[in-house]
Design a protein around this motif. Structure first.
Motif, PDB file in Angstrom:
ATOM      1  N   PRO A 178       5.992  -1.187  -4.967  1.00 53.44           N
ATOM      2  CA  PRO A 178       5.607  -2.603  -4.940  1.00 53.44           C
ATOM      3  C   PRO A 178       4.441  -2.923  -4.006  1.00 53.44           C
ATOM      4  CG  PRO A 178       7.697  -2.270  -3.826  1.00 53.44           C
ATOM      5  CD  PRO A 178       7.312  -0.956  -4.459  1.00 53.44           C
ATOM      6  N   ASP A 179       4.258  -2.164  -2.923  1.00 54.40           N
ATOM      7  CA  ASP A 179       3.184  -2.468  -1.981  1.00 54.40           C
ATOM      8  C   ASP A 179       1.974  -1.561  -2.152  1.00 54.40           C
ATOM      9  OD1 ASP A 179       4.464  -4.600  -0.817  1.00 54.40           O
ATOM     10  OD2 ASP A 179       5.607  -3.313   0.526  1.00 54.40           O
ATOM     11  N   GLN A 180       1.957  -0.800  -3.228  1.00 55.36           N
ATOM     12  CA  GLN A 180       0.811   0.061  -3.496  1.00 55.36           C
ATOM     13  C   GLN A 180      -0.382  -0.819  -3.870  1.00 55.36           C
ATOM     14  OE1 GLN A 180       1.619   3.066  -6.329  1.00 55.36           O
ATOM     15  NE2 GLN A 180      -0.437   3.886  -6.303  1.00 55.36           N
ATOM     16  N   PRO A 181      -1.584  -0.485  -3.401  1.00 55.24           N
ATOM     17  CA  PRO A 181      -2.752  -1.307  -3.738  1.00 55.24           C
ATOM     18  C   PRO A 181      -2.973  -1.393  -5.254  1.00 55.24           C
ATOM     19  CG  PRO A 181      -3.299   0.249  -2.012  1.00 55.24           C
ATOM     20  CD  PRO A 181      -1.933   0.615  -2.516  1.00 55.24           C
ATOM     21  N   LEU A 182      -3.397  -2.568  -5.688  1.00 54.77           N
ATOM     22  CA  LEU A 182      -3.789  -2.757  -7.081  1.00 54.77           C
ATOM     23  C   LEU A 182      -5.205  -2.236  -7.235  1.00 54.77           C
ATOM     24  CD1 LEU A 182      -2.819  -6.488  -7.632  1.00 54.77           C
ATOM     25  CD2 LEU A 182      -1.580  -4.505  -8.458  1.00 54.77           C
ATOM     26  N   LEU A 183      -5.489  -1.602  -8.338  1.00 55.87           N
ATOM     27  CA  LEU A 183      -6.868  -1.250  -8.658  1.00 55.87           C
ATOM     28  C   LEU A 183      -7.357  -2.294  -9.645  1.00 55.87           C
ATOM     29  CD1 LEU A 183      -6.686   2.618  -9.018  1.00 55.87           C
ATOM     30  CD2 LEU A 183      -7.706   1.293  -7.178  1.00 55.87           C
ATOM     31  N   GLY A 207       8.433 -12.111  -6.560  1.00 59.11           N
ATOM     32  CA  GLY A 207       9.025 -12.751  -5.390  1.00 59.11           C
ATOM     33  C   GLY A 207       7.994 -13.189  -4.355  1.00 59.11           C
ATOM     34  N   ARG A 208       6.783 -12.688  -4.445  1.00 60.05           N
ATOM     35  CA  ARG A 208       5.727 -13.030  -3.486  1.00 60.05           C
ATOM     36  C   ARG A 208       4.746 -14.068  -4.002  1.00 60.05           C
ATOM     37  NH1 ARG A 208       3.348  -7.574  -0.783  1.00 60.05           N
ATOM     38  NH2 ARG A 208       5.151  -7.110   0.485  1.00 60.05           N
TER      39      ARG A 208
END
Length: 90
Positions: A26-31, A81-82
């Protein structure tokens, strides 16, 4: 995702409005597509996503990025949720 896998994904999805797999973290960076390439963006650094004429405006750490994607495609990749979706009419 290693560099070779990223280049292979880019070759297969050059025109697609999708993103490389995130392996479920879930906290992995988006590309995200920005300019002529892909840019990693940490979800916790995103303050705002706003629909724009040619994509989505992402406000990250006080800077606005115009990302070539749809708002819907980015929201699917973020933790529900964020982030809260607010219609323009609200």
């Amino acid at each position: 995702m290693d560099t070779a896998a990223l280049f292979a994904w880019r070759a297969r999805n050059a025109e697609a409005d999708t993103a490389p797999p995130t392996d479920g973290a879930p906290d992995q960076p988006l590309l995200v597509r920005h300019g002529n390439g892909l840019r990693p963006v940490r979800p916790e650094a995103i303050a705002l996503l706003r629909s724009a004429d040619r994509g989505v405006e992402l406000v990250v750490e006080g800077r606005a990025l115009l990302v070539r994607a749809t708002l819907e495609s980015l929201l699917r990749r973020l933790d529900a949720g964020r982030f809260l979706r607010v219609p323009r009419s609200a």
